[in-house]
Design an enzyme around this catalytic site. Structure first.
Site, PDB file in Angstrom:
ATOM      1  N   GLU A 262      27.207  44.651  42.403  1.00 18.05           N
ATOM      2  CA  GLU A 262      26.283  43.934  41.529  1.00 18.05           C
ATOM      3  C   GLU A 262      25.180  43.264  42.331  1.00 18.05           C
ATOM      4  O   GLU A 262      24.030  43.226  41.901  1.00 18.05           O
ATOM      5  CB  GLU A 262      27.031  42.885  40.701  1.00 18.05           C
ATOM      6  CG  GLU A 262      26.243  42.330  39.526  1.00 18.05           C
ATOM      7  CD  GLU A 262      25.327  41.144  39.878  1.00 18.05           C
ATOM      8  OE1 GLU A 262      24.457  40.802  39.073  1.00 18.05           O
ATOM      9  OE2 GLU A 262      25.511  40.558  40.980  1.00 18.05           O
TER      10      GLU A 262
ATOM     11  N   ASP B  32      31.891  41.569  44.552  1.00 21.12           N
ATOM     12  CA  ASP B  32      31.059  41.520  45.748  1.00 21.12           C
ATOM     13  C   ASP B  32      30.243  40.239  45.785  1.00 21.12           C
ATOM     14  O   ASP B  32      29.959  39.626  44.748  1.00 21.12           O
ATOM     15  CB  ASP B  32      30.154  42.740  45.839  1.00 21.12           C
ATOM     16  CG  ASP B  32      29.183  42.867  44.668  1.00 21.12           C
ATOM     17  OD1 ASP B  32      29.618  42.686  43.514  1.00 21.12           O
ATOM     18  OD2 ASP B  32      27.986  43.130  44.897  1.00 21.12           O
TER      19      ASP B  32
END
Length: 376
Positions: A133, A68
């Site tokens: 994250e 991500d």
């Protein structure tokens, strides 16, 4: 185009803004499965996670990363489209190029090389990837570790691919991280007219002396591995928007970045004691996002990673515990030795994020060398 550059291009093209993975994990899983990796797709909440392993014995060496990325911001401010990888003057531009799709691609290529050269290697190599994250990090590695606790999965050594370097690949490795304790502090007052302060209670005035004391407090002196603990206020909100109304409430967002010289419980207790000492009417909602952790000096992985940087990059790396937090904070409590090694972090989260193509080309060799020295 080299394998690592091609894969980085493929990953950047996928708009995997947290918590979306946009197909990055299936792409990687398919590649590794062809080489005999055991693949586990772990979805918790709205978050996809991937655990790929090769081998069945200990020790377990895991590489940790995330697919991500943060939002691009206004795309018209980028010199080239943020989700269209573009090379200019030896740099690869795109959202996630440095943080951390380049590292993820390098890990994949390194593992492919290592397993192809050492199909019967001792121990286990693993790749743990998440799409959570950059966000709240509730259903990513945090929950994967809880799953591992239930299944008995161990990790002995962990290399995190976060961008660690300052000016050139290998000049700095993270050997630990500070803990992070955040608080949402509400200071209660009594709303009223500014012309009649005796009939009101201004929470801003009440909090100001306590804030001065909190910022002046020497929380600890740090130690040989960590700087002193830092207290910061990131947001303060109070008032109705009118200049003739005393507000009835103040809300402040505060944070401690703390070393192993302090504990989260101790910091909470001391902060609240200061507020009480200044007769502040308050409540506070604390959130601990991670304890501090440190790879012990002389630890095997720490020594190997430093030696790889010296041998392949020609530089003795600074061994630092600075910076923010990473998902390594969830792996360290498993008893794993955690080290962070990745590309230069100068442009992460910025417009025109980029990574050196030369550094990206070199990174798989560093990760592969770590595999060889740790397991082969």
């Amino acid at each position: 185009m080299s394998p690592v550059l091609q894969l980085t291009h493929d990953l950047i093209r996928r708009r995997s803004v947290t918590p979306e993975d946009a197909g990055c994990l299936p792409l990687i899983a398919t590649r590794l499965e062809k080489l005999g990796f055991h693949i586990e797709h772990l979805r918790f909440g709205d978050v996809d996670n991937l655990w790929a392993t090769h081998g069945t014995q200990g020790p377990v060496l895991a590489f940790l990363g995330h697919t991500d990325v943060v939002p691009s911001g206004p795309e018209d401010r980028w010199a080239s489209p943020p989700f269209e990888p573009t090379e200019r003057d030896g740099l690869l531009y795109g959202r996630g190029a440095a943080d951390m799709k380049g590292s993820v691609a390098a890990m994949v290529v390194a593992l492919e090389r290592f397993v192809s050269a050492h199909p019967d290697h001792p121990g286990t190599v693993g790749l743990l990837l998440t799409s959570d994250e950059e966000g709240v990090a509730l259903h990513g590695v945090r929950e994967v570790v809880e799953h591992f606790a239930r299944t008995g999965q161990r990790i002995d050594y962990c290399v995190v691919g976060e961008p660690s370097a300052k000016a050139r690949l290998g000049d700095l490795i993270r050997v630990g991280r500070r803990g992070s304790l955040s608080g949402t502090l509400t200071v209660r007052g009594i709303q009223g007219h500014v012309a009649y302060p005796e009939k009101a209670k201004n929470p801003i005035h009440g909090f100001a002396p306590a804030l001065a004391a909190l910022t002046a407090e020497p929380w600890d002196e740090g130690n040989a591995d960590f700087p002193p603990t830092s207290f910061q206020v990131s947001n303060i909100n109070a008032g109705t928007g009118a200049n003739n109304v005393i507000p009835g409430e103040l809300v402040a967002l505060v944070n401690f970045r703390f070393s192993t010289a302090s504990t989260a419980d101790g910091l909470r207790e001391r902060a609240e004691a200061i507020l009480h000492a200044h007769d502040v009417d308050f409540s506070v909602d604390w959130h601990l996002s991670g304890h501090p952790f440190l790879a012990t000096p002389g630890g095997r992985l720490r020594e190997v990673v430093a030696a790889v940087c010296r041998d392949l990059c020609g530089i003795d790396p600074e061994q630092s515990t600075g910076g923010g937090t990473s998902d390594g904070r969830f792996i360290a409590p498993m008893g794993a030795e955690v080290i962070e090694l990745g590309p230069v972090n100068a442009t992460i989260h910025k417009v025109d994020e980029c990574v050196s193509v030369a550094d990206l080309e070199a990174l798989p060799s560093l990760y592969e060398a770590i595999c060889r020295r740790m397991l082969a």
